[in-house]
Design an enzyme around this catalytic site. Structure first.
Site, PDB file in Angstrom:
ATOM      1  N   TRP A 164      41.131 -25.857 -36.625  1.00  0.00           N
ATOM      2  CA  TRP A 164      42.443 -26.314 -36.171  1.00  0.00           C
ATOM      3  C   TRP A 164      42.592 -26.278 -34.656  1.00  0.00           C
ATOM      4  CZ3 TRP A 164      43.920 -22.315 -33.257  1.00  0.00           C
ATOM      5  CH2 TRP A 164      43.370 -21.063 -33.575  1.00  0.00           C
ATOM      6  N   ASN A 165      41.704 -25.612 -33.938  1.00  0.00           N
ATOM      7  CA  ASN A 165      41.995 -25.404 -32.508  1.00  0.00           C
ATOM      8  C   ASN A 165      41.782 -26.649 -31.665  1.00  0.00           C
ATOM      9  OD1 ASN A 165      39.213 -25.217 -32.689  1.00  0.00           O
ATOM     10  ND2 ASN A 165      39.028 -23.586 -31.175  1.00  0.00           N
ATOM     11  N   LYS A 188      36.629 -32.527 -44.191  1.00  0.00           N
ATOM     12  CA  LYS A 188      37.555 -31.559 -44.779  1.00  0.00           C
ATOM     13  C   LYS A 188      38.434 -31.076 -43.631  1.00  0.00           C
ATOM     14  CE  LYS A 188      38.084 -27.373 -45.135  1.00  0.00           C
ATOM     15  NZ  LYS A 188      39.556 -27.478 -44.903  1.00  0.00           N
ATOM     16  N   GLY A 245      33.510 -23.607 -36.857  1.00  0.00           N
ATOM     17  CA  GLY A 245      34.479 -22.606 -37.303  1.00  0.00           C
ATOM     18  C   GLY A 245      33.938 -21.216 -37.052  1.00  0.00           C
ATOM     19  N   GLU A 267      28.514 -24.848 -35.382  1.00  0.00           N
ATOM     20  CA  GLU A 267      29.088 -24.419 -34.101  1.00  0.00           C
ATOM     21  C   GLU A 267      30.062 -23.298 -34.442  1.00  0.00           C
ATOM     22  OE1 GLU A 267      28.054 -25.713 -31.381  1.00  0.00           O
ATOM     23  OE2 GLU A 267      27.108 -27.537 -32.094  1.00  0.00           O
ATOM     24  N   LEU A 268      29.669 -22.064 -34.152  1.00  0.00           N
ATOM     25  CA  LEU A 268      30.443 -20.924 -34.668  1.00  0.00           C
ATOM     26  C   LEU A 268      31.139 -20.166 -33.531  1.00  0.00           C
ATOM     27  CD1 LEU A 268      27.758 -19.795 -37.268  1.00  0.00           C
ATOM     28  CD2 LEU A 268      29.616 -21.442 -37.557  1.00  0.00           C
ATOM     29  N   CYS A 301      36.595 -21.679 -28.649  1.00  0.00           N
ATOM     30  CA  CYS A 301      35.366 -20.928 -28.926  1.00  0.00           C
ATOM     31  C   CYS A 301      34.615 -20.588 -27.647  1.00  0.00           C
ATOM     32  CB  CYS A 301      34.482 -21.744 -29.840  1.00  0.00           C
ATOM     33  SG  CYS A 301      34.155 -23.368 -29.149  1.00  0.00           S
ATOM     34  N   GLU A 403      35.928 -11.641 -30.711  1.00  0.00           N
ATOM     35  CA  GLU A 403      36.615 -12.779 -30.098  1.00  0.00           C
ATOM     36  C   GLU A 403      38.135 -12.576 -30.289  1.00  0.00           C
ATOM     37  OE1 GLU A 403      35.711 -16.196 -32.514  1.00  0.00           O
ATOM     38  OE2 GLU A 403      35.621 -17.530 -30.799  1.00  0.00           O
TER      39      GLU A 403
HETATM   40  N1  LIG Z   1      31.324 -23.280 -31.583  1.00  0.00           N
HETATM   41  C1  LIG Z   1      32.265 -24.179 -31.568  1.00  0.00           C
HETATM   42  O1  LIG Z   1      32.078 -25.313 -31.159  1.00  0.00           O
HETATM   43  C2  LIG Z   1      33.632 -23.831 -32.087  1.00  0.00           C
HETATM   44  C3  LIG Z   1      34.681 -24.701 -31.838  1.00  0.00           C
HETATM   45  C4  LIG Z   1      35.956 -24.367 -32.321  1.00  0.00           C
HETATM   46  C5  LIG Z   1      36.149 -23.198 -33.021  1.00  0.00           C
HETATM   47  N2  LIG Z   1      35.101 -22.388 -33.241  1.00  0.00           N
HETATM   48  C6  LIG Z   1      35.315 -21.118 -33.946  1.00  0.00           C
HETATM   49  O2  LIG Z   1      36.202 -21.303 -35.051  1.00  0.00           O
HETATM   50  C7  LIG Z   1      36.958 -20.125 -35.277  1.00  0.00           C
HETATM   51  C8  LIG Z   1      38.421 -20.463 -35.364  1.00  0.00           C
HETATM   52  O3  LIG Z   1      38.669 -21.417 -36.301  1.00  0.00           O
HETATM   53  P1  LIG Z   1      39.144 -21.071 -37.786  1.00  0.00           P
HETATM   54  O4  LIG Z   1      39.912 -19.818 -37.833  1.00  0.00           O
HETATM   55  O5  LIG Z   1      39.792 -22.285 -38.319  1.00  0.00           O
HETATM   56  O6  LIG Z   1      37.753 -20.815 -38.484  1.00  0.00           O
HETATM   57  P2  LIG Z   1      37.431 -20.841 -40.027  1.00  0.00           P
HETATM   58  O7  LIG Z   1      35.978 -20.604 -40.118  1.00  0.00           O
HETATM   59  O8  LIG Z   1      38.336 -19.977 -40.799  1.00  0.00           O
HETATM   60  O9  LIG Z   1      37.778 -22.335 -40.469  1.00  0.00           O
HETATM   61  C9  LIG Z   1      37.118 -23.467 -39.968  1.00  0.00           C
HETATM   62  C10 LIG Z   1      37.153 -24.560 -41.020  1.00  0.00           C
HETATM   63  O10 LIG Z   1      36.445 -24.092 -42.155  1.00  0.00           O
HETATM   64  C11 LIG Z   1      37.270 -24.214 -43.297  1.00  0.00           C
HETATM   65  N3  LIG Z   1      36.887 -23.177 -44.251  1.00  0.00           N
HETATM   66  C12 LIG Z   1      37.221 -21.875 -44.274  1.00  0.00           C
HETATM   67  N4  LIG Z   1      36.636 -21.265 -45.344  1.00  0.00           N
HETATM   68  C13 LIG Z   1      35.925 -22.224 -45.989  1.00  0.00           C
HETATM   69  C14 LIG Z   1      35.091 -22.238 -47.139  1.00  0.00           C
HETATM   70  N5  LIG Z   1      34.880 -21.153 -47.870  1.00  0.00           N
HETATM   71  N6  LIG Z   1      34.504 -23.409 -47.494  1.00  0.00           N
HETATM   72  C15 LIG Z   1      34.708 -24.524 -46.772  1.00  0.00           C
HETATM   73  N7  LIG Z   1      35.492 -24.588 -45.676  1.00  0.00           N
HETATM   74  C16 LIG Z   1      36.084 -23.445 -45.290  1.00  0.00           C
HETATM   75  C17 LIG Z   1      38.681 -24.112 -42.793  1.00  0.00           C
HETATM   76  O11 LIG Z   1      39.580 -24.680 -43.693  1.00  0.00           O
HETATM   77  C18 LIG Z   1      38.550 -24.911 -41.514  1.00  0.00           C
HETATM   78  O12 LIG Z   1      38.600 -26.285 -41.842  1.00  0.00           O
HETATM   79  C19 LIG Z   1      36.644 -19.238 -34.102  1.00  0.00           C
HETATM   80  O13 LIG Z   1      35.721 -18.258 -34.473  1.00  0.00           O
HETATM   81  C20 LIG Z   1      36.029 -20.171 -33.083  1.00  0.00           C
HETATM   82  O14 LIG Z   1      35.202 -19.561 -32.135  1.00  0.00           O
HETATM   83  C21 LIG Z   1      33.853 -22.664 -32.802  1.00  0.00           C
HETATM   84  O1  LIG Z   2      36.700 -24.469 -29.383  1.00  0.00           O
HETATM   85  C1  LIG Z   2      35.673 -25.002 -29.147  1.00  0.00           C
HETATM   86  C2  LIG Z   2      35.450 -26.351 -28.548  1.00  0.00           C
HETATM   87  C3  LIG Z   2      35.857 -26.331 -27.148  1.00  0.00           C
HETATM   88  C4  LIG Z   2      35.323 -27.475 -26.359  1.00  0.00           C
HETATM   89  O2  LIG Z   2      34.786 -28.452 -26.881  1.00  0.00           O
HETATM   90  O3  LIG Z   2      35.460 -27.339 -25.145  1.00  0.00           O
END
Ligand SMILES: NC(=O)c1ccc[n+]([C@@H]2O[C@H](COP(=O)([O-])OP(=O)(O)OC[C@H]3O[C@@H](n4cnc5c(N)ncnc54)[C@H](O)[C@@H]3O)[C@@H](O)[C@H]2O)c1
Ligand SMILES: O=CCCC(=O)O
Length: 496
Positions: A164-165, A188, A245, A267-268, A301, A403
């Protein structure tokens, strides 16, 4: 009873607002009629009742994507590129409306939300061009009279799971290279921000992307979200999962995908170190921290999470930063001059609060902020937290290892380059890192030593469509964007 907000009243093109999923070119509700409420985090007002889709509808979307694959992949790269350029143009044309939808469902200020639309559109432009350059190879053969030819082909149906971010850009960063490569997709959408995903589906429909090429499924968090994940991971018609996520969900998806051995790119989460050496330009470093730490209210992230400041400049830097942070206006992202919006939900606020309280209980001092903001017009609990600067933060506290994902800037002290690099690297994740110095030799040395996928040198802003984006360690694997981003959605086939 909670208030509702008519989002269409804010849009010049109200058709961009959709509260149904998009499967096989049709706008559909959940097959059993189930819904969940979507709310505006700034006000608590209800924006829509969204479809809470069961696993069977995810399977239907996968079937549609599989059926659309042969004809989409048979288009020329030039034809697919033309679709992406049209999407780029439409995103620019509708930036105000797409930004408004994003601002209202996610909370980020309107100007920043429009900036995200431009960023999201840049992935269309970049991949429209990269799709034309997915060159193969001919390789000399050791056998007389033969040659080896390598071609690139689309991997197939891709499951795209996004957070969502960045409700727009995290989708386009995956969808654009997938479509350019000739793949079809099932997105999704995140439960917190489905409207931005669905607005992109409207644009796809408008430019005539054939039914089934792009599908968007929506459901609330919890059981149906987990079931959707299972379907995407276990369905043999899906060839690839691209997930952005959290690290724990990444681990789960990897385990689930083992039954069908899918190609994965993840991308975590991150825990970025932001290091300010004593020879840095302090004004530039302060700007860098503000840009990195407070973008999206600290919910990115690649956000600075641990800010290390050399002890010789620690006090001066802290007061310069505090002065600027005090000026950041917090409020509803639609209001003029607001730079920091609400966090996406109350859970986010609670995490920041826990990090502040833990650090303070261990000796840190609050220089600015430190508390939740009570919002007078918010329904239920407020999602606002004050932009915060903590000083004298001890090494052992949550914010050093987790984080925060919120507007909290903790300042740690260091004296020695080796020590600070080791502390920066002492994390199980490694997405981004930053440092500020005017010493060229140090600049090369530290950039090489930081265990991350991306380093900002004298800048707090690294995101661009043209660079490889991704991490090392438990921040995941695979790269999005850059010249190699499209390879994640292709296979190499050799004929000898
Ligand atoms: N590395 C990157 O590029 C990047 C970018 C943005 C966010 N993030 C990370 O994402 C996290 C924040 O986002 P969040 O809270 O939405 O993360 P999240 O992992 O809870 O959710 C991310 C997505 O996964 C889905 N999801 C959750 N559980 C699932 C499952 N069991 N099966 C399938 N889909 C599922 C959610 O509905 C959402 O669409 C932070 O840790 C952040 O660092 C990483
Ligand atoms: O949250 C992660 C993505 C941020 C970005 O693309 O700059």
């Amino acid at each position: 009873m909670s208030k509702t907000q008519d989002l269409t009243a804010l849009l010049s093109d109200s058709d961009l607002f959709r509260s149904q999923g998009y499967i096989n070119g049709q706008w559909v509700s959940a097959s059993d009629g189930a819904t969940f409420p979507l709310t505006n985090p700034a006000t608590g007002a209800k924006l829509a009742d969204m479809p809470h889709m069961p696993r069977t509808q995810v399977a239907e979307a996968i079937d549609a994507a599989k059926a659309a694959l042969p004809s989409w992949s048979a288009l020329t790269a030039y034809q697919r590129s033309a679709y992406l350029l049209k999407l780029h143009a439409l995103m620019e044309e509708h930036a105000q409306d797409l930004g408004t939808i994003l601002c209202v469902e996610n909370g980020k200020p309107l100007a920043e939300a429009k900036g995200e639309i431009a960023y999201g559109a840049s992935f269309m432009q970049w991949n429209a061009a990269e799709g034309l350059r997915t060159y193969g190879q001919t390789i000399p053969s050791p056998y007389p009279g033969t040659r080896n030819i390598v071609i690139k082909q689309p991997i197939g149906v891709c499951g795209l799971i996004t957070p969502w971010n960045f409700p727009n850009a995290m989708i386009t960063r995956k969808m654009a290279p997938a479509l350019a490569a000739g793949c079809t997709v099932v997105i999704k959408a995140p439960a917190e921000t489905p409207l931005s995903a669905l607005a992109m589906a409207v644009l796809c429909e408008r430019i005539g992307i054939p039914a089934g090429v792009v599908n968007v499924v929506v459901m609330d968090k919890g059981d149906r979200e987990a079931a959707a994940g299972l379907e995407l991971c276990e369905n043999p018609k899906v060839s690839k999962i691209s997930f952005t996520g959290s690290t724990p969900v990444g681990r789960l998806l990897m385990k689930q995908s083992s039954s069908t051995l899918k190609k994965l790119s993840f991308e975590l989460g991150g825990n970025a170190a932001f290091i300010i050496f004593d020879d840095a330009d302090l004004e530039t470093a302060v700007k860098g921290v503000i840009a990195s730490k407070f973008r999206a209210a600290g919910q990115t992230c690649v956000c600075a999470n641990r800010i290390f400041v050399h002890s010789k400049i620690y006090n001066e830097f802290a007061s310069l930063l505090a002065e600027k942070v005090k000026e950041l206006k917090v409020g509803n992202g639609l209001d003029e001059g607001v730079l920091i919006g609400p966090l996406v939900n109350v859970r986010g606020v609670e995490k920041v609060e826990r990090h502040v309280q833990d650090a303070v209980s261990k000796g840190a001092k609050v220089l600015v902020g430190g508390s939740r903001i009570k919002s007078e017009n918010a329904e239920g609990e407020s999602c606002f937290f004050q932009p915060t600067v903590l000083v004298d933060v001890p090494k052992e506290c949550y914010v050093a290892s987790e984080e925060t994902f919120g507007p909290l800037a903790p300042l740690f002290k260091f004296d020695d380059e080796d020590d600070v690099v080791n502390r920066a690297n002492s994390s199980e994740v490694g997405l981004a890192g930053y440092f500020f110095t005017n010493d060229l030799a140090r600049s090369n040395r530290v950039a090489e030593r930081l265990e991350v996928g991306m380093v900002g040198v004298n800048t707090g802003v690294i995101a661009q469509a043209c660079i490889p984006f991704g991490g090392v360690k438990q921040s995941g694997f695979g790269r999005e964007g850059g010249p190699g981003g499209i390879n994640e959605f292709q296979i190499e086939k050799v004929s000898c």
